[in-house]
Scaffold this motif. Sequence first.
Motif, short mmCIF file in Angstrom:
data_model
loop_
_atom_site.label_atom_id
_atom_site.label_comp_id
_atom_site.label_asym_id
_atom_site.label_seq_id
_atom_site.Cartn_x
_atom_site.Cartn_y
_atom_site.Cartn_z
N ILE A 79 0.72 -1.24 -0.06
CA ILE A 79 -0.16 -0.01 0.14
C ILE A 79 0.76 1.24 0.00
O ILE A 79 0.58 2.33 -0.55
CB ILE A 79 -0.96 -0.18 1.22
CG1 ILE A 79 -2.01 -1.10 1.03
CG2 ILE A 79 -1.63 1.30 1.41
CD1 ILE A 79 -2.64 -1.04 2.07
N LYS A 83 4.93 3.81 -6.00
CA LYS A 83 4.48 3.48 -7.34
C LYS A 83 3.74 2.03 -7.19
O LYS A 83 4.31 1.16 -6.39
CB LYS A 83 5.40 3.22 -8.48
CG LYS A 83 5.29 4.61 -9.26
CD LYS A 83 6.33 4.25 -10.50
CE LYS A 83 5.59 3.67 -11.71
NZ LYS A 83 6.65 3.52 -12.76
N LEU A 84 2.23 1.92 -7.34
CA LEU A 84 1.62 0.73 -7.17
C LEU A 84 2.16 -0.44 -8.03
O LEU A 84 2.18 -0.39 -9.19
CB LEU A 84 0.23 0.94 -7.50
CG LEU A 84 -0.62 0.38 -6.53
CD1 LEU A 84 -0.65 0.46 -5.09
CD2 LEU A 84 -2.24 0.75 -6.89
N ILE B 25 -5.75 4.04 3.91
CA ILE B 25 -4.86 4.67 2.75
C ILE B 25 -5.09 3.49 1.75
O ILE B 25 -5.41 3.86 0.77
CB ILE B 25 -3.49 4.87 3.10
CG1 ILE B 25 -3.60 6.16 4.02
CG2 ILE B 25 -2.71 5.21 1.80
CD1 ILE B 25 -1.99 6.25 4.76
N GLY B 26 -4.97 2.24 2.15
CA GLY B 26 -5.18 1.24 1.24
C GLY B 26 -6.47 1.05 0.53
O GLY B 26 -6.66 0.89 -0.69
N ILE B 28 -8.39 3.54 -0.09
CA ILE B 28 -8.39 4.76 -1.31
C ILE B 28 -7.21 4.66 -2.22
O ILE B 28 -7.76 4.89 -3.54
CB ILE B 28 -7.85 6.22 -0.63
CG1 ILE B 28 -8.69 6.43 0.69
CG2 ILE B 28 -7.75 7.28 -1.56
CD1 ILE B 28 -8.28 7.74 1.51
N ARG B 29 -6.28 3.93 -2.18
CA ARG B 29 -5.04 3.89 -3.08
C ARG B 29 -5.29 2.73 -4.10
O ARG B 29 -5.26 2.61 -5.33
CB ARG B 29 -3.83 3.74 -2.52
CG ARG B 29 -3.36 4.90 -2.24
CD ARG B 29 -1.70 4.70 -2.20
NE ARG B 29 -1.00 4.29 -3.42
CZ ARG B 29 0.05 4.47 -3.52
NH1 ARG B 29 0.96 3.93 -2.34
NH2 ARG B 29 0.84 4.14 -4.62
N LEU B 30 -5.69 1.50 -3.57
CA LEU B 30 -5.88 0.30 -4.48
C LEU B 30 -6.97 0.30 -5.42
O LEU B 30 -8.16 1.14 -5.29
CB LEU B 30 -6.16 -1.11 -3.43
CG LEU B 30 -4.91 -1.35 -2.62
CD1 LEU B 30 -5.24 -2.15 -1.60
CD2 LEU B 30 -3.67 -1.70 -3.36
N PRO B 31 -6.86 -0.33 -6.65
CA PRO B 31 -7.69 -0.12 -7.75
C PRO B 31 -9.12 -0.71 -7.90
O PRO B 31 -9.90 -0.23 -8.35
CB PRO B 31 -6.84 -0.60 -9.00
CG PRO B 31 -6.01 -1.67 -8.31
CD PRO B 31 -5.51 -1.12 -6.75
N ARG B 36 -8.99 -4.09 -2.44
CA ARG B 36 -9.07 -3.39 -1.49
C ARG B 36 -9.75 -4.30 -0.22
O ARG B 36 -9.39 -4.21 0.82
CB ARG B 36 -10.50 -2.47 -1.73
CG ARG B 36 -9.90 -1.06 -2.34
CD ARG B 36 -11.10 -0.54 -2.98
NE ARG B 36 -10.48 0.67 -3.53
CZ ARG B 36 -11.43 1.53 -4.33
NH1 ARG B 36 -12.59 1.15 -4.58
NH2 ARG B 36 -10.86 2.49 -5.04
#
Lengths: 158, 130
Positions: A79, A83-84, B25-26, B28-31, B36
């Motif tokens: 997380i 960069k993902l 945060i995960g 929000i960030r993960l696609p 998620r």
Amino acid sequence: MAFQILINVVIAFSWMFLKNQWAIPDFIIGYFWGLVILFLMRRFLPGRFYFERVLAAGRLFFLFLRELVLANVQVIRDILRPKLKIEPGIFAMPTELKSDWEITLLSLLITLTPGTLVMDISDDNKILYIHAMNIPDTNQAIAEIKNTFEKAIMEVTR
Amino acid sequence: MTETINIFIGLVVLLGSLLSLVTTIGLIRLPDVYTRSHAASKSATLGVLLILIGALLYFWFADNYFSARLVLGIVFVFITAPVAGHLISRAAYYTNVPLWEKTVQDDLKTKERPKTKKEVEKRQKVHTEA
């Protein structure tokens, strides 16, 4: 297994009757001697010596805790990386476990291990469909982890 | 002795709340839904677990009160959180929520799909007949 535990409790109560003392410590001492007697007589009892299974369950629990911590470290790394860099996917994993109980336990463990999440189980209870966070780099390692889990669960249940 | 225990408990609670923050945060960030739910089912479980353990230890050492309900709560969260993650992602899959750009997407596509569809049709037929 339940039968052996019952015998052990009966032996503990006989110990309390013999001593004519009715406190928890006496029960524990009697239970201990019952364990020794059951261990010596394990050839005549059906199934395995049950305390082995208790120990296996303890080992499984610690395996569980360790995997939970490792899983969290990996999720945090995924997380918070600037960069993902993830390549998710769903793969199938055949399992040798039979009963619903074992499969539930296995999927609970898999869900709490690094980068894997159980999506579905086939109708004949033979294949688990698992969503993985990083398909390429973990596929091999995951298979190994699954083997250790399956083995640990089998140690407990049979 | 009590100082070190206090510091330890503080660290445990802080770690738990940090993990919860990382989970957020995960989210929000993960696609997509599935990744998620990875974050939600793992980090959130351990985060809540650590906070509860911190509370348990605090009341044990400060008030000399061992709260068995907290232990029970820890066990319940431990058992139910992964099941919830599993059910949500499964429901998402069977209601055609799209996946992200994938590599392997084996069998859920090939095997389970038609069967459930047939079952859905059968169920609908039963509904219309009834």
